[in-house]
Design an enzyme around this catalytic site. Sequence first.
Site, short mmCIF file in Angstrom:
data_model
loop_
_atom_site.label_atom_id
_atom_site.label_comp_id
_atom_site.label_asym_id
_atom_site.label_seq_id
_atom_site.Cartn_x
_atom_site.Cartn_y
_atom_site.Cartn_z
N LYS A 62 0.85 -1.20 0.00
CA LYS A 62 0.00 0.00 0.00
C LYS A 62 0.88 1.24 0.00
O LYS A 62 0.63 2.21 -0.73
CB LYS A 62 -0.95 -0.02 1.22
CG LYS A 62 -2.08 -1.02 1.04
CD LYS A 62 -2.83 -1.34 2.32
CE LYS A 62 -3.81 -2.49 2.07
NZ LYS A 62 -4.46 -3.00 3.27
N GLN A 108 -4.57 -1.90 9.60
CA GLN A 108 -4.53 -3.22 8.96
C GLN A 108 -5.16 -4.28 9.87
O GLN A 108 -4.79 -4.40 11.03
CB GLN A 108 -3.07 -3.57 8.63
CG GLN A 108 -2.90 -4.82 7.81
CD GLN A 108 -3.45 -4.71 6.38
OE1 GLN A 108 -3.25 -3.70 5.72
NE2 GLN A 108 -4.17 -5.72 5.94
N ASP A 111 -10.76 2.62 4.07
CA ASP A 111 -11.20 1.24 3.83
C ASP A 111 -12.71 1.14 3.65
O ASP A 111 -13.22 0.13 3.18
CB ASP A 111 -10.80 0.36 5.04
CG ASP A 111 -9.59 -0.51 4.75
OD1 ASP A 111 -9.27 -0.72 3.56
OD2 ASP A 111 -8.96 -0.98 5.72
#
Length: 281
Positions: A50, A94, A117
């Site tokens: 990422k 994460q 997200d």
Amino acid sequence: MKAKIIDGKNIAEKIRQDLKSKTSKLKEKPGLAVVLVGDNPASQVYVNMKEKKCKEIGFYSKKIILPEDTEEEKLLGIIDELNQDSKIHGMLVQLPLPKHISESLIIDAILPYKDADGFHPINMGNMLIGKNIILPATPKGVIKLIESTGIKLEGKHAVIVGRSNIVGKPVSILLQQKNCTVTMCHSRSKPLEKYTKEADILVVAIGKPRAITKDMVKKGAVVIDVGTNKVYDKLVGDVEEEAREVAGYITPVPGGVGPMTIACLLENTLECMELQKRTRL
Ligand code: NDP
């Protein structure tokens, strides 16, 4: 018949090139913060990827790595700082998190308009009522992959296998918005092939290597394989490769949904920034 391969890598690359071109014209860079707690090897790979993709397209990126025994309070404090940081427009923590930290508490602490997200209950709720503001990255990528085939979605029977909050459930809502008739399957749907064989569009997200065999797929179906499973160091999907002999279109693993998730995460970061500018947040 041999299925056409839906090339997620290529579609993701086009999205990133478009983002890079848009970013080069901006005065301020979109900023993404990624927080990792612990040393899960798979999570480390995702986080590094990422960060790398962020830099490639000219985004500002911040990576925060914390030890496994980080206290929940400490992580909440870091999220609060990122919420206040004007250089950060989107962030993610994460998953999975260590057992002593509540994932839902952490997701709730991220400001909804910085939730790259798209997992925050406010963003999920908006999607449920048809206000697509920040969509969860993987389901957004799944829809783009299906649309890349050019098939008309209206009236098609879509079968989703897997009902997680981050993949199956949101995909089902987005496909309903596209006027598909949706059937949801899960571990208690028996016999599973009764449903999967009826699918014009089959999306599989269960995390079981090669669980969907070719005899479970309808001839000509669009098959999206979200699964990523390590089998003897090889990455395999939830759908066996032989399904290509029956399907009309199919995503490979790797190179299908995975690259799209990251591309959509980056797209979400820019959308978060635009949202913040528009609403002067
Ligand atoms: P979860 O474990 O959260 O959910 C799995 C779902 O699959 C559950 O709803 C479960 O049913 C259902 N299920 C499990 N076994 C079966 C079975 N044999 N038959 C039918 N349904 C079954 O998984 P996620 O949604 O988080 O992830 C699914 C897969 O997708 C994983 O391989 C994951 O690594 C991958 N993934 C890939 C991403 C990418 O970017 N490429 C992003 C996110 C996930 P029940 O609810 O009844 O328990």
